[in-house]
Design an enzyme around this catalytic site. Structure first.
Site: not given
Ligand code: NAD
Length: 495
Positions: A154-155, A230, A253, A286, A387
C-alpha cells in the site's frame, strides 16, 4: 483539503469491468479522516481463476506481437499517465496518506519507468553461441514467461506497480495485478488508462481483494512468475505456496536501512539526508534509513541538528503544500508504531524527539505519529533490528569504519543503505563491504529507472528497474542444430 475523484472500482478481467459480488466488498478508508473513500471487490478464488484464464488466453496473441508494437502501446500509456499525473497523485495521497509532493514525484517517476522499458521492448534478444563442434548452430531465444502475477503493497502503489508492470509488458508477458486492499485506487484507475492506450483485452487484468485473492494468485500452475512487494511474512508465505506449483518468485520485502555519517561528512548535506531517509513519507518506505550510525566525534552535533528539525516538522493534511509529514496509512499501523515506541522507551534507548501521537486536537481523527528519534540504541535491540515502517529513527554511535560496517550489516535485512563522507577511498570501500542491494553515497532515497533495485537476506531476491528487471519476466531457450550429415550412435549422448 484537495478532493480526489474516486475511479470506477470494478475489477478488470479480459477487457471487461466486473461488478462486485454482493457481500464481497472491502471498504477503503481515508488515513486522514477514517471515512470510507470507496468499496472495492473482495475477489473470490473463482474470479481470480477467471482473470488468470483471461491472461493466459491473451498471451497466445500477445507473445507474437513485435517489441516495437509493445513499445508503442507502452509509450502511449506513458503519455496518458503523464497527462493524468496530477489526478493520480491526488488519488494516491487520498488513499494512502502520503504527501502530494511525494506522490506527484512518484507519478512522474512511473512515467519514466514505462518509457525506459518501452525503449527496451524491441531490444530483447538471445545470442548465437559457438560450440566445440564446428558443424553446429546454437542460439538462445529470450521468451516471455507467460502470465505474470504482480502483487503490491500500500505504501507506493503506482511506483511499485510500474517497477513490475513496465518490464513485464516489455518482455511480452500478460499480467494479473492485485494491489493492496488498503490502497487500491490508483491501480483501479489504471484500468481505464490501459484501455485508452489500446492494450488488447486480457493483456492487463486487475483484481482486488485480500488474502483469498492473494492465495489464489500464488498457488496456480498457469502462472509463469510472481512478483511481490510487501512484508517479509507474506513474502515467505508466497514463496512457500509457489514452491508447491514450482512458480518462480521475485520478492521485494522489508528493510532496516543504515544511514552512516562519518566524521568527515559534509554535515550541511548529511543532516537533510538523514531527515529524508526517515521522515520523508513518514518513514513508510522499505528503503527508509531507519538507523542512523554516526561517528562518536560528530554525534552530539548531528543529533542536536536532526532533533531540532524533527521537532519542527509540520504534520497534517498530505494535500496541503505546507505539510511535511502526513499520517501513516491506517490507525492499525499507527498503533503498531506507538507500541514499538513504547517498547524502545523501556529498552534503554533515550528519547531525543517526538515519542507519541501529536497533541494537536485537529489531528485526533487521523493516523498521525510524531517524528521520533531515539539515541543510545543498542544494535541488538528490537528498535535497531525490526522494521517499524513509520517515522522512528534509531541512533547508534561508532568509533571506526569497521565498527560502522559491522553494525550496518548486523540485521536480517539488506535492502538499502547510505553513507556520508568526503573520503573517496572510504566511500567505495564501505560501499563494497555493506551487505545491501543499494548503497547511496552522499545522498539517500534516490531512485532511477536505469538503476537495478532489490534486496538480499530477508529483504528478498530478484531485481526491479534497470535492464536486470527484464530477466525476471524472460526465460532462455537454447536451440541447437547439427549442421553435419553424420549418422549418430543412438546409444551415446552427443557432446
Ligand atoms: P503485506 O505483506 O501485508 O501485503 C502486501 C500484498 O500482499 C497486499 O496486496 C496483500 O493483499 C497481499 N497478500 C496478503 N496476504 C497474502 C497471501 N497470503 N498471499 C498472497 N498475497 C497476499 O505488506 P504491506 O503491509 O502492504 O506493505 C508493507 C511492507 O512492504 C513493508 O514490510 C515494506 O518494507 C514492504 N515494502 C517493500 C518494498 C521493496 O521494494 N522492497 C517496497 C515497499 C514496501
Amino acid at each position: 483539503m484537495v478532493k480526489a475523484t474516486i475511479p470506477d472500482t470494478r475489477m478488470l478481467v479480459g477487457g471487461e469491468r466486473i461488478a462486485h459480488e454482493p457481500g464481497r466488498t472491502i471498504a477503503v478508508l481515508s488515513p486522514l479522516t477514517g471515512e470510507v473513500l470507496a468499496e472495492v471487490a473482495d475477489a473470490a478464488t473463482e474470479q481470480v481463476s477467471n482473470a488468470l484464464a483471461s491472461a493466459e488466453s491473451a498471451f497466445e496473441a500477445w507473445r507474437t506481437t513485435s517489441g516495437a508494437e509493445r513499445a508503442r502501446l507502452m509509450h502511449r500509456l506513458a503519455d496518458i499517465l503523464e497527462r493524468e499525473a496530477d489526478d493520480l497523485a491526488r488519488l494516491e495521497s487520498a488513499d494512502n496518506g502520503k504527501l502530494l509532493r511525494e506522490t506527484s514525484t512518484q507519478a512522474r517517476f512511473t512515467v519514466r519507468n514505462y518509457r525506459f522499458f518501452a525503449g527496451a521492448a524491441d531490444k530483447i534478444y538471445g545470442h548465437t553461441i559457438p560450440l566445440d563442434a564446428w558443424e553446429t548452430f546454437d542460439y538462445t531465444r529470450k521468451e516471455p514467461v507467460g502470465v505474470a502475477v504482480l502483487i503490491t503493497a500500500w505504501n507506493s502503489p503506482m511506483q511499485l506497480l510500474a517497477n513490475k508492470l513496465a518490464p513485464a509488458l516489455a518482455a511480452g508477458c500478460t499480467v494479473v495485478i492485485k494491489p493492496s486492499e488498503i490502497a487500491p485506487l490508483t491501480t483501479l484507475r489504471l484500468a481505464d488508462l490501459v484501455e485508452e492506450a489500446g492494450f488488447p483485452p486480457g493483456v492487463i487484468n486487475i483484481v482486488t481483494g485480500g488474502k483469498e485473492a492473494g492465495v489464489a494468485l500464488t498457488t496456480d500452475p498457469r502462472v509463469g512468475r510472481i512478483s511481490f512487494t510487501g512484508s517479509v511474512e507474506t513474502g515467505k508465505a508466497i514463496a512457500r505456496a509457489a514452491a508447491d506449483v514450482l512458480v518462480p518468485v521475485t520478492l521485494e520485502l522489508g528493510g532496516k536501512g543504515a544511514n552512516i555519517v562519518f566524521e568527515d561528512a559534509d554535515l550541511d548535506r548529511a543532516v537533510p539526508g538523514v531527515i529524508a531517509g526517515i521522515f520523508a513519507a513518514g518513514g513508510q518506505t522499505c528503503i527508509a534509513g531507519s538507523r542512523l550510525l554516526v561517528h562518536e566525534t560528530v554525534a552530539e552535533t548531528v543529533i542536536s541538528r536532526i532533533s531540532e528539525i524533527a521537532r519542527q516538522i509540520r504534520i497534517g493534511d498530505p494535500t496541503d503544500p505546507d505539510t511535511q509529514m502526513g499520517p501513516v496509512a491506517s490507525i492499525v499501523q499507527r498503533d503498531r508504531i506507538l507500541s514499538m515506541i513504547a517498547d524502545a522507551k523501556t529498552d534503554g534507548a533515550q528519547l531525543a524527539a517526538g515519542g507519541g501521537a501529536p497533541k494537536d486536537g485537529t489531528l485526533a481523527g487521523g493516523a498521525f505519529v510524531e517524528p521520533t528519534i531515539f539515541t543510545n540504541v543498542a544494535p541488538d535491540s528490537r528498535l535497531a533490528q525490526e522494521e517499524v515502517f513509520g517515522p522512528v529513527l534509531a541512533v547508534t554511535t561508532f568509533s571506526s569504519d569497521e565498527e560502522a560496517v559491522t553494525i550496518a550489516n548486523g540485521t536480517d535485512f539488506g535492502l538499502a543503505s547510505g553513507l556520508w563522507t568526503q573520503n573517496v577511498q572510504r566511500a567505495h570501500r564501505v560501499a563494497r563491504d555493506l551487505i545491501a542491494g543499494t548503497v547511496w553515497i552522499n545522498t539517500y532515497r534516490y531512485s532511477a529507472a536505469q538503476a537495478p533495485f532489490g534486496g538480499v537476506k530477508q529483504s528478498g531476491y530478484g531485481r526491479e528497474r534497470g535492464l536486470e528487471a527484464l530477466d525476471e519476466y524472460l526465460r532462455t531457450k537454447n536451440v541447437l542444430m547439427d549442421l553435419s550429415d553424420d549418422i549418430r550412435d543412438p546409444f551415446a549422448i552427443k557432446a
